[in-house]
Motif scaffolding. Structure first.
Motif, PDB file in Angstrom:
ATOM      1  N   ARG A 189     149.942 -29.205  39.679  1.00  9.33           N
ATOM      2  CA  ARG A 189     148.824 -30.035  40.350  1.00  9.33           C
ATOM      3  C   ARG A 189     149.036 -29.192  41.977  1.00  9.33           C
ATOM      4  O   ARG A 189     150.193 -29.218  42.495  1.00  9.33           O
ATOM      5  CB  ARG A 189     149.003 -31.440  40.832  1.00  9.33           C
ATOM      6  CG  ARG A 189     147.917 -31.924  41.676  1.00  9.33           C
ATOM      7  CD  ARG A 189     148.086 -33.354  41.442  1.00  9.33           C
ATOM      8  NE  ARG A 189     147.405 -33.812  40.245  1.00  9.33           N
ATOM      9  CZ  ARG A 189     145.946 -34.018  40.157  1.00  9.33           C
ATOM     10  NH1 ARG A 189     145.320 -33.562  40.860  1.00  9.33           N
ATOM     11  NH2 ARG A 189     145.738 -34.369  38.835  1.00  9.33           N
ATOM     12  N   GLU A 226     156.256 -36.652  36.767  1.00 13.19           N
ATOM     13  CA  GLU A 226     155.917 -36.006  37.436  1.00 13.19           C
ATOM     14  C   GLU A 226     156.959 -35.320  38.632  1.00 13.19           C
ATOM     15  O   GLU A 226     157.818 -36.406  38.969  1.00 13.19           O
ATOM     16  CB  GLU A 226     154.520 -36.602  38.411  1.00 13.19           C
ATOM     17  CG  GLU A 226     154.084 -35.463  39.240  1.00 13.19           C
ATOM     18  CD  GLU A 226     152.929 -36.138  40.329  1.00 13.19           C
ATOM     19  OE1 GLU A 226     152.797 -37.336  40.360  1.00 13.19           O
ATOM     20  OE2 GLU A 226     151.831 -34.968  40.536  1.00 13.19           O
ATOM     21  N   ASP A 229     144.314 -29.286  39.148  1.00 16.74           N
ATOM     22  CA  ASP A 229     145.513 -29.305  38.402  1.00 16.74           C
ATOM     23  C   ASP A 229     145.288 -28.373  37.326  1.00 16.74           C
ATOM     24  O   ASP A 229     143.837 -27.767  36.881  1.00 16.74           O
ATOM     25  CB  ASP A 229     145.817 -30.735  37.553  1.00 16.74           C
ATOM     26  CG  ASP A 229     144.431 -31.019  36.840  1.00 16.74           C
ATOM     27  OD1 ASP A 229     143.233 -30.881  37.114  1.00 16.74           O
ATOM     28  OD2 ASP A 229     144.744 -31.910  35.965  1.00 16.74           O
ATOM     29  N   SER A 252     151.268 -30.032  33.398  1.00 16.59           N
ATOM     30  CA  SER A 252     150.124 -29.587  34.334  1.00 16.59           C
ATOM     31  C   SER A 252     150.761 -29.322  35.525  1.00 16.59           C
ATOM     32  O   SER A 252     151.807 -29.855  36.034  1.00 16.59           O
ATOM     33  CB  SER A 252     148.941 -30.641  34.362  1.00 16.59           C
ATOM     34  OG  SER A 252     149.641 -31.995  34.853  1.00 16.59           O
TER      35      SER A 252
END
Lengths: 151, 120
Positions: free
Chosen positions: A145, A117, A132, A143
């Motif tokens: 977020r 991340e 997300d 992804s």
């Protein structure tokens, strides 16, 4: 005790109980309605924040905004002259800056690729909503977020 | 019988019964949420990504992508004539379908069903 012929108003225990029961019912009914109203109001506020987070996340993955990448970071296909939906331009995305709305602010933005991340920023706030979305970043599925909080 | 008692009139009994009824009514929980719309949008994201890379799509990649996008959720993917299952699909679901044309202008379809339940 003098007995007069005047008519009076007598309270029996039974009548008093019925009176208090009606009073209690009315109080409880009002309390009940007030509680239901408060729940509805807080639910609607939450729903409104969720909607903003959802639309903001939608904008990031489906639009492109070179001036403010927090409003759109999708890749642009110069050959086809169109934005590629759900294809994230990681270079542009990393330049995104926090946004301030009328009653909300963009408290956090991050991108996850291969379980790693990359957090651009993560600010504390109250009643936050995190959403997300799935994107393709440099050929890999990942992804984005989005965290939106109340002002 | 001379025992002292406590008598309630029909009105008082009805009032107390109504009070009991009122107390037993629960305050409705606010169940409004955009969670289903969120799942639907994520399912659409996945379909767009799969459609863009349709030539390299296979069963393993589909399951891998689904588990990345919906960790802990079950799903069904109808990919051409094939039915791919992830987890234990049962119960309520959100479904989305993509219809698109590949480079040879052949019409293709992918349908993704995401179930609310978790792996059993």
């Amino acid at each position: 005790m003098a007995i007069t012929g005047e008519k009076g108003f007598a309270f029996s225990i039974d009548l008093a109980l019925a009176f208090f029961a009606v009073l209690l019912i009315s109080t409880l009914m009002l309390g009940h309605l007030n509680l239901a109203k408060e729940k509805q109001v807080s639910g609607l506020e939450r729903l409104s924040l969720e909607r903003k987070a959802l639309f903001l996340a939608d904008s990031i993955v489906k639009k492109r905004n070179d001036e403010n990448p927090a409003l759109g970071s999708a890749l642009f296909d110069w050959e086809k002259h169109r934005v590629l939906s759900n294809h994230l331009d990681s270079g542009l995305f990393s330049k995104a800056m926090p946004l301030q709305g009328e009653d909300f602010f963009l408290a956090g933005l991050s991108c996850t690729i291969d379980g790693e991340e990359k957090v651009l920023w993560d600010l504390p706030g109250k009643n936050c909503v995190s959403i997300d979305r799935i994107v393709l970043v440099e050929g890999k599925i990942g992804s984005v977020r989005v965290k939106v909080c109340e002002n | 019988m001379k025992t002292k008692g406590f008598c309630l009139s029909l009105e008082a009994i009805m009032s107390l019964a109504f009070l009991g009824l009122l107390l037993s009514i629960p305050v409705p929980e606010n169940s409004q949420s955009l969670n289903e719309l969120h799942v639907f949008k994520k399912a659409n994201d996945l379909l767009i990504i799969w459609a863009a890379d349709f030539e390299n799509l296979n069963r393993e990649k589909i399951i891998q992508d689904f588990e990345k996008a919906f960790p802990g959720k079950s799903g069904e993917i109808f990919f051409g004539a094939e039915r791919i299952v992830a987890g234990n699909p049962k119960g309520e679901a959100v479904s989305s379908q993509a219809v698109f044309f590949v480079s040879s202008l052949e019409r293709k379809e992918i349908r993704l069903v995401v179930y609310k339940g978790y792996f059993s």
